[in-house]
Write an enzyme that holds these catalytic residues in place. Sequence first.
Site, short mmCIF file in Angstrom:
data_model
loop_
_atom_site.label_atom_id
_atom_site.label_comp_id
_atom_site.label_asym_id
_atom_site.label_seq_id
_atom_site.Cartn_x
_atom_site.Cartn_y
_atom_site.Cartn_z
N ASP A 27 -62.97 -97.81 55.20
CA ASP A 27 -62.71 -98.91 56.14
C ASP A 27 -63.92 -99.80 56.38
O ASP A 27 -64.24 -100.15 57.51
CB ASP A 27 -62.20 -98.36 57.48
CG ASP A 27 -60.85 -97.68 57.32
OD1 ASP A 27 -60.77 -96.51 57.73
OD2 ASP A 27 -59.92 -98.30 56.80
N HIS A 29 -64.09 -102.97 55.33
CA HIS A 29 -63.43 -104.22 55.71
C HIS A 29 -64.34 -105.45 55.69
O HIS A 29 -64.26 -106.31 56.56
CB HIS A 29 -62.80 -104.11 57.09
CG HIS A 29 -61.56 -103.27 57.11
ND1 HIS A 29 -60.40 -103.67 56.50
CD2 HIS A 29 -61.31 -102.05 57.66
CE1 HIS A 29 -59.46 -102.74 56.67
NE2 HIS A 29 -60.00 -101.74 57.36
N ASP A 56 -60.20 -100.00 51.53
CA ASP A 56 -60.40 -101.12 52.45
C ASP A 56 -61.85 -101.60 52.50
O ASP A 56 -62.46 -101.70 53.54
CB ASP A 56 -59.88 -100.76 53.85
CG ASP A 56 -58.38 -100.51 53.86
OD1 ASP A 56 -57.70 -100.97 52.92
OD2 ASP A 56 -57.89 -99.86 54.78
N ASN A 82 -55.10 -100.43 50.88
CA ASN A 82 -54.06 -101.44 51.04
C ASN A 82 -54.62 -102.82 51.31
O ASN A 82 -54.01 -103.81 50.95
CB ASN A 82 -53.06 -101.02 52.13
CG ASN A 82 -53.69 -100.91 53.50
OD1 ASN A 82 -54.76 -100.30 53.64
ND2 ASN A 82 -53.06 -101.46 54.50
N HIS A 83 -55.79 -102.95 51.91
CA HIS A 83 -56.40 -104.25 52.15
C HIS A 83 -57.12 -104.79 50.91
O HIS A 83 -57.56 -105.93 50.90
CB HIS A 83 -57.37 -104.20 53.34
CG HIS A 83 -56.68 -104.06 54.64
ND1 HIS A 83 -56.14 -105.14 55.32
CD2 HIS A 83 -56.40 -102.98 55.40
CE1 HIS A 83 -55.58 -104.72 56.43
NE2 HIS A 83 -55.72 -103.41 56.50
#
Length: 86
Positions: A27, A29, A56, A82-83
């Site tokens: 994550d 991001h 991610d 998924n990102h």
Amino acid sequence: GMMRSACNSEGKAKPAGVHEGGGLVGDVHGCIAELRLLLRKVEYTPGEDFLVLVGDLVNKGPASVEVVREAQSLNALAVRGNHDEA
């Protein structure tokens, strides 16, 4: 109201399992500053320790391209999240 960066809320890099010799981080991001801070905090040493980014890496935060470049420069392994679809 005040705008908050994703890096200051849900987009923080999360250690999923960091120990001596390397670890897993998820994550990120697109939050390069937080990723670098985390790696300093766990005393990550490129070339000695392993790093696996578990999904991610990009989206939400301000520095997705920089995160990908950093991962490449560190020879990190990565799992697409998924990102990361695009």
